[in-house]
Motif scaffolding. Structure first.
Motif, PDB file in Angstrom:
ATOM      1  N   GLY A  42      15.231 -11.658  15.017  1.00 54.13           N
ATOM      2  CA  GLY A  42      16.197 -10.783  15.667  1.00 54.13           C
ATOM      3  C   GLY A  42      15.502  -9.875  16.661  1.00 54.13           C
ATOM      4  N   TYR A  43      15.956  -9.915  17.909  1.00 55.22           N
ATOM      5  CA  TYR A  43      15.302  -9.159  18.970  1.00 55.22           C
ATOM      6  C   TYR A  43      16.332  -8.456  19.842  1.00 55.22           C
ATOM      7  CZ  TYR A  43      11.573 -12.451  17.739  1.00 55.22           C
ATOM      8  OH  TYR A  43      10.656 -13.224  17.065  1.00 55.22           O
ATOM      9  N   GLU A  44      16.188  -7.153  19.981  1.00 56.20           N
ATOM     10  CA  GLU A  44      17.091  -6.379  20.831  1.00 56.20           C
ATOM     11  C   GLU A  44      16.979  -6.814  22.293  1.00 56.20           C
ATOM     12  OE1 GLU A  44      18.467  -1.769  21.219  1.00 56.20           O
ATOM     13  OE2 GLU A  44      16.331  -2.166  20.998  1.00 56.20           O
ATOM     14  N   ARG A  45      15.806  -7.247  22.691  1.00 53.81           N
ATOM     15  CA  ARG A  45      15.577  -7.638  24.096  1.00 53.81           C
ATOM     16  C   ARG A  45      16.346  -8.898  24.489  1.00 53.81           C
ATOM     17  NH1 ARG A  45      11.015  -8.453  21.172  1.00 53.81           N
ATOM     18  NH2 ARG A  45      10.315 -10.597  20.887  1.00 53.81           N
ATOM     19  N   CYS A  46      16.827  -9.648  23.495  1.00 52.45           N
ATOM     20  CA  CYS A  46      17.555 -10.889  23.766  1.00 52.45           C
ATOM     21  C   CYS A  46      19.056 -10.618  23.787  1.00 52.45           C
ATOM     22  CB  CYS A  46      17.222 -11.939  22.711  1.00 52.45           C
ATOM     23  SG  CYS A  46      15.498 -12.472  22.762  1.00 52.45           S
ATOM     24  N   ILE A  52      17.010 -15.917  21.773  1.00 52.55           N
ATOM     25  CA  ILE A  52      16.123 -15.790  20.611  1.00 52.55           C
ATOM     26  C   ILE A  52      15.549 -17.160  20.261  1.00 52.55           C
ATOM     27  CG2 ILE A  52      15.941 -15.120  18.183  1.00 52.55           C
ATOM     28  CD1 ILE A  52      18.399 -13.266  18.697  1.00 52.55           C
ATOM     29  N   PHE A  53      16.406 -18.177  20.272  1.00 55.85           N
ATOM     30  CA  PHE A  53      15.939 -19.533  19.982  1.00 55.85           C
ATOM     31  C   PHE A  53      14.854 -19.957  20.980  1.00 55.85           C
ATOM     32  CE2 PHE A  53      16.040 -24.149  20.071  1.00 55.85           C
ATOM     33  CZ  PHE A  53      15.933 -24.447  18.716  1.00 55.85           C
ATOM     34  N   ASP A  54      15.050 -19.627  22.240  1.00 54.22           N
ATOM     35  CA  ASP A  54      14.049 -19.972  23.259  1.00 54.22           C
ATOM     36  C   ASP A  54      12.709 -19.296  22.970  1.00 54.22           C
ATOM     37  OD1 ASP A  54      15.937 -21.508  24.574  1.00 54.22           O
ATOM     38  OD2 ASP A  54      16.374 -19.992  26.110  1.00 54.22           O
ATOM     39  N   GLU A  55      12.745 -18.050  22.499  1.00 49.81           N
ATOM     40  CA  GLU A  55      11.496 -17.355  22.152  1.00 49.81           C
ATOM     41  C   GLU A  55      10.801 -18.033  20.975  1.00 49.81           C
ATOM     42  OE1 GLU A  55      10.888 -13.216  21.914  1.00 49.81           O
ATOM     43  OE2 GLU A  55      12.216 -12.762  23.592  1.00 49.81           O
ATOM     44  N   ILE A  56      11.581 -18.441  19.981  1.00 50.55           N
ATOM     45  CA  ILE A  56      10.998 -19.136  18.822  1.00 50.55           C
ATOM     46  C   ILE A  56      10.326 -20.423  19.286  1.00 50.55           C
ATOM     47  CG2 ILE A  56      11.470 -20.285  16.631  1.00 50.55           C
ATOM     48  CD1 ILE A  56      13.898 -18.339  16.368  1.00 50.55           C
ATOM     49  N   ALA A  57      10.981 -21.149  20.179  1.00 47.41           N
ATOM     50  CA  ALA A  57      10.433 -22.412  20.682  1.00 47.41           C
ATOM     51  C   ALA A  57       9.086 -22.191  21.376  1.00 47.41           C
ATOM     52  CB  ALA A  57      11.421 -23.076  21.632  1.00 47.41           C
ATOM     53  N   GLU A  58       8.885 -21.023  21.961  1.00 47.18           N
ATOM     54  CA  GLU A  58       7.609 -20.709  22.609  1.00 47.18           C
ATOM     55  C   GLU A  58       6.541 -20.296  21.596  1.00 47.18           C
ATOM     56  OE1 GLU A  58       8.335 -17.736  25.583  1.00 47.18           O
ATOM     57  OE2 GLU A  58       9.807 -18.979  26.619  1.00 47.18           O
ATOM     58  N   GLN A  59       6.965 -19.886  20.389  1.00 48.74           N
ATOM     59  CA  GLN A  59       6.031 -19.390  19.377  1.00 48.74           C
ATOM     60  C   GLN A  59       5.446 -20.483  18.494  1.00 48.74           C
ATOM     61  OE1 GLN A  59       8.324 -16.490  17.205  1.00 48.74           O
ATOM     62  NE2 GLN A  59       8.574 -15.173  18.984  1.00 48.74           N
ATOM     63  N   VAL A  60       6.011 -21.684  18.544  1.00 46.70           N
ATOM     64  CA  VAL A  60       5.520 -22.786  17.706  1.00 46.70           C
ATOM     65  C   VAL A  60       5.130 -23.976  18.580  1.00 46.70           C
ATOM     66  CG1 VAL A  60       6.955 -22.087  15.749  1.00 46.70           C
ATOM     67  CG2 VAL A  60       7.792 -23.843  17.303  1.00 46.70           C
ATOM     68  N   ASP A  61       4.242 -24.794  18.059  1.00 47.25           N
ATOM     69  CA  ASP A  61       3.838 -26.014  18.759  1.00 47.25           C
ATOM     70  C   ASP A  61       4.947 -27.053  18.568  1.00 47.25           C
ATOM     71  OD1 ASP A  61       2.709 -28.462  19.567  1.00 47.25           O
ATOM     72  OD2 ASP A  61       0.695 -27.768  19.050  1.00 47.25           O
TER      73      ASP A  61
END
Length: 121
Positions: A42-46, A52-61
């Motif tokens: 959960g991110y206020e910036r999103c 948020i899903f796009d950020e998660i996709a950047e955090q994992v290989d």
């Protein structure tokens, strides 16, 4: 740097304090489908749940892990009162199973009171 092992992926990652959108995502190891877990972000910036899903996709290989959004909602986090409310739904992904989110958040935020509601947006 993108996570390369399941243990490198935190179960819960929230902005604090405030009110923000959140999603629940199933992360599955592509080489071993039995190795999977649910995470909460959960991110206020999103502004949108899909951000948020796009950020998660950047955090994992993405070569190693498959991501599946399970639903979403909102979180109200109050550090002063040590209170967290998980509620509502995502227009993009539908409502998350807030009971599962609550369980994960309680482990990540010991000493906080965590409540859920399916009301509101």
């Amino acid at each position: 740097m993108a996570a390369k092992t399941m243990s490198e992926i935190k179960d819960v990652d929230l902005d604090k304090p405030g009110v923000f959108k959140y999603i629940q995502v199933q992360v599955t190891d592509k080489s071993d489908a039995s190795n999977a877990k649910i995470i909460v972000r959960g991110y206020e910036r999103c502004h949108y749940h899909c951000d948020i899903f796009d950020e998660i996709a950047e955090q994992v290989d993405k070569k190693l892990f498959k991501l599946k959004p399970l639903g979403g909602g909102r979180i109200k986090l109050d550090d002063k009162k040590k209170d967290i409310c998980v509620y509502g739904y995502s227009q993009a992904y539908g409502p998350a199973k807030h009971e599962d989110s609550k369980e994960l958040i309680e482990k990540a935020y010991p000493g906080y009171s965590v409540s859920i509601s399916y009301d509101g947006y």
